[in-house]
Design a protein around this motif. Structure first.
Motif, PDB file in Angstrom:
ATOM      1  N   ASP A 158       0.844  -1.192   0.000  1.00 52.46           N
ATOM      2  CA  ASP A 158       0.000   0.000   0.000  1.00 52.46           C
ATOM      3  C   ASP A 158       0.883   1.246   0.000  1.00 52.46           C
ATOM      4  OD1 ASP A 158       0.111   1.291   2.936  1.00 52.46           O
ATOM      5  OD2 ASP A 158       0.117  -0.887   3.150  1.00 52.46           O
ATOM      6  N   PHE A 159       0.271   2.375  -0.350  1.00 55.84           N
ATOM      7  CA  PHE A 159       1.038   3.601  -0.562  1.00 55.84           C
ATOM      8  C   PHE A 159       1.816   4.022   0.674  1.00 55.84           C
ATOM      9  CE2 PHE A 159       1.639   8.169  -0.673  1.00 55.84           C
ATOM     10  CZ  PHE A 159       2.176   8.346  -1.919  1.00 55.84           C
TER      11      PHE A 159
ATOM     12  N   GLN B 229      -5.435   4.554   6.306  1.00 59.82           N
ATOM     13  CA  GLN B 229      -6.162   3.655   5.409  1.00 59.82           C
ATOM     14  C   GLN B 229      -6.232   4.282   4.011  1.00 59.82           C
ATOM     15  OE1 GLN B 229      -9.895   3.394   7.491  1.00 59.82           O
ATOM     16  NE2 GLN B 229      -9.144   1.858   8.919  1.00 59.82           N
ATOM     17  N   PRO B 230      -5.145   4.211   3.246  1.00 61.71           N
ATOM     18  CA  PRO B 230      -5.068   4.952   1.988  1.00 61.71           C
ATOM     19  C   PRO B 230      -5.754   4.302   0.795  1.00 61.71           C
ATOM     20  CG  PRO B 230      -3.037   3.765   2.350  1.00 61.71           C
ATOM     21  CD  PRO B 230      -3.885   3.521   3.566  1.00 61.71           C
TER      22      PRO B 230
ATOM     23  N   GLU C 180     -10.848   1.681  -1.474  1.00 57.44           N
ATOM     24  CA  GLU C 180     -11.991   1.024  -0.849  1.00 57.44           C
ATOM     25  C   GLU C 180     -12.100   1.333   0.648  1.00 57.44           C
ATOM     26  OE1 GLU C 180      -8.644  -1.990  -1.648  1.00 57.44           O
ATOM     27  OE2 GLU C 180      -9.743  -0.446  -2.760  1.00 57.44           O
ATOM     28  N   GLN C 181     -11.044   1.890   1.233  1.00 54.36           N
ATOM     29  CA  GLN C 181     -11.085   2.251   2.648  1.00 54.36           C
ATOM     30  C   GLN C 181     -11.491   3.700   2.869  1.00 54.36           C
ATOM     31  OE1 GLN C 181      -6.944   1.178   3.333  1.00 54.36           O
ATOM     32  NE2 GLN C 181      -7.547  -0.578   4.564  1.00 54.36           N
ATOM     33  N   SER C 182     -11.510   4.480   1.817  1.00 54.43           N
ATOM     34  CA  SER C 182     -11.850   5.902   1.929  1.00 54.43           C
ATOM     35  C   SER C 182     -13.348   6.088   2.124  1.00 54.43           C
ATOM     36  CB  SER C 182     -11.408   6.645   0.667  1.00 54.43           C
ATOM     37  OG  SER C 182     -12.180   6.219  -0.447  1.00 54.43           O
ATOM     38  N   LEU C 183     -13.736   7.261   2.604  1.00 55.19           N
ATOM     39  CA  LEU C 183     -15.160   7.567   2.732  1.00 55.19           C
ATOM     40  C   LEU C 183     -15.854   7.496   1.381  1.00 55.19           C
ATOM     41  CD1 LEU C 183     -15.167  10.593   5.235  1.00 55.19           C
ATOM     42  CD2 LEU C 183     -15.713   8.203   5.727  1.00 55.19           C
ATOM     43  N   MET C 184     -15.190   7.988   0.333  1.00 52.86           N
ATOM     44  CA  MET C 184     -15.772   7.936  -1.005  1.00 52.86           C
ATOM     45  C   MET C 184     -15.959   6.495  -1.443  1.00 52.86           C
ATOM     46  SD  MET C 184     -16.956   9.487  -3.682  1.00 52.86           S
ATOM     47  CE  MET C 184     -16.537  11.203  -3.346  1.00 52.86           C
TER      48      MET C 184
END
Length: 425
Positions: A73-74, A254-255, A258-262
């Motif tokens: 992940d980033f 949580q970058p 699928e983990q973002s609010l959007m």
């Protein structure tokens, strides 16, 4: 484009990485003389699956070369890369972005690609210059993208809030829209996640005739601009338009889309890079759209940027084969039709034309957005100087102090400018 990453303190600064070691020919390796290359990148599982298909296609055309992919992940990627470079264990082909080509190139960790014979004549100068520093081509762009507002129209519709006109809206319009959404969205949903990130500070300050960094390598953003920014984001938080500080702190770790609010369908807007549209839409389970940033008139702050950069490790034992793989990644129509717009709209003009008919709707939306932005974009971004890769983490720390109410915007602005100034000295 990277949002947050660690500094390069782990890098050896005493010349242990010499570009000259990679300027010779290739040596054999692997079973039966097969050359093995390592390729590192960041991303989610979907990007990994597409990348593996590209690797398979390259290996089919070059049976004497085996490519071993590695990703994370980033947030973890640059920490791991710094450790690998310092220990002499970095991948042969490295994915970078932002100021990292300069950081690693200045320390002798990257090969001068102009010496490899890699063809770049079909890549625009503006994108190509994202990987060129001090006259040395340390990397080539994967594609072109831009910072934008990702919008979930369904959330706007459910709240009964009209979409703003992105060719004219101001930051006051943005604040009013976000506040109106906050009053109409169900509990657990927000107008947007906290928008504080380095690329947004760059765009916001560019609209004011500043920039995060100056051309001579100093801090360019001013204290009043930072105060105005944090005053706005605090107002958004107090109105419930953005999450409480504790949730923002959790979201930073949580970058993944699928983990973002959007991605969870819990936000109406999100500031992000245009090439994230496909992944965010897939995560959200519905189509999303791209809009220009608020405040783009009369002085635009948006710019066109290489979404990612491919570089070659100066210590690679197989620089010729590594250059062949990079050439396939950026100049091959076959690779372009697999990657599509995941790493930005293809930087190679011929590849861009070749993939146009096979792009999905989100990718076509990205291409349309970039095409419309091109004549309206501001000047090229001033890439941060050495040490500027510390800025995202500095910003996260200072921003947390602001959101938790421990530091006022004026003091936070002074602290941010001081810490960044120290990092880039």
């Amino acid at each position: 484009m990277p949002r947050r990453s660690s500094g390069l303190a782990a890098l050896c600064l005493t010349g242990v990485l010499l570009a000259a070691t990679a300027c010779g020919g290739s040596s054999g390796g692997g079973d039966g003389g097969t050359v093995e290359l390592r390729f590192g990148w960041w991303g989610n599982n979907d990007r990994a699956a597409a990348t593996q298909r590209v690797i398979d296609a390259f290996q089919a055309r070059n049976p004497g070369i085996r490519v071993k992919g590695s990703y994370t992940d980033f947030n973890s990627y640059f920490d791991r890369l710094a450790t690998e470079v310092a220990g002499g264990r970095a991948p042969d082909v490295i994915t970078l972005g932002g100021a990292y080509p300069r950081e690693y190139g200045d320390r002798g960790a990257l090969l001068d690609l102009s010496k490899t014979g890699l063809k770049t004549d079909r890549i625009g100068a503006a994108a190509l210059d994202n990987g060129k520093f001090g006259g040395v081509q340390y990397g080539v762009p994967t594609g072109v993208n831009a910072i934008a507002v990702v919008v979930n129209e369904a959330v706007f519709d459910k709240a009964g809030v009209a979409l703003p006109k992105d060719d004219t809206w101001t930051w006051d319009d943005f604040k009013r829209t976000a506040t109106e959404l906050a009053g109409k969205l169900p509990k657990g949903s927000f107008a947007l996640a906290d928008p504080t990130r380095t690329d947004m500070l760059d765009a916001y300050s560019r609209q004011r005739g500043e920039a995060l960094y100056t051309a001579d390598g100093k801090v360019g953003i001013t204290q009043p601009t930072l105060v105005d920014w944090w005053t706005m984001t605090l107002d958004l938080q107090r109105a419930g338009a953005t999450p409480p500080a504790s949730q923002t702190a959790e979201l930073i770790t949580q970058p993944a889309p699928e983990q973002s609010l959007m991605g969870r369908g819990q936000a109406a807007m999100q500031f992000d890079w245009s090439n994230q549209l496909t992944a965010l839409g897939k995560a959200a389970g519905q189509p999303l759209r791209l809009m220009r940033l608020p405040g783009e008139s009369p002085r635009p702050g948006m710019w066109l940027q290489a979404s990612q950069i491919y570089s070659i490790n100066a210590r690679s034992e197989h620089p010729r084969e590594a250059a062949m793989f990079v050439d396939f990644l950026v100049n091959s129509e076959e690779a372009g039709k697999i990657i599509l717009a995941d790493r930005g709209i293809p930087a190679n003009s011929e590849v861009r034309t070749a993939v146009q008919d096979v792009l999905g709707e989100p990718e076509k939306a990205q291409a349309t957005f970039i095409d419309a932005l091109t004549p309206k974009a501001g000047p090229p971004l001033v890439i941060g100087p050495a040490g500027s890769t510390d800025t995202p983490k500095i910003l996260d720390r200072v921003n947390a102090e602001v959101l938790f109410g421990r530091v006022r915007p004026a003091a936070a602005a002074d602290d941010f400018i001081r810490q960044v100034g120290t990092a880039i000295q």
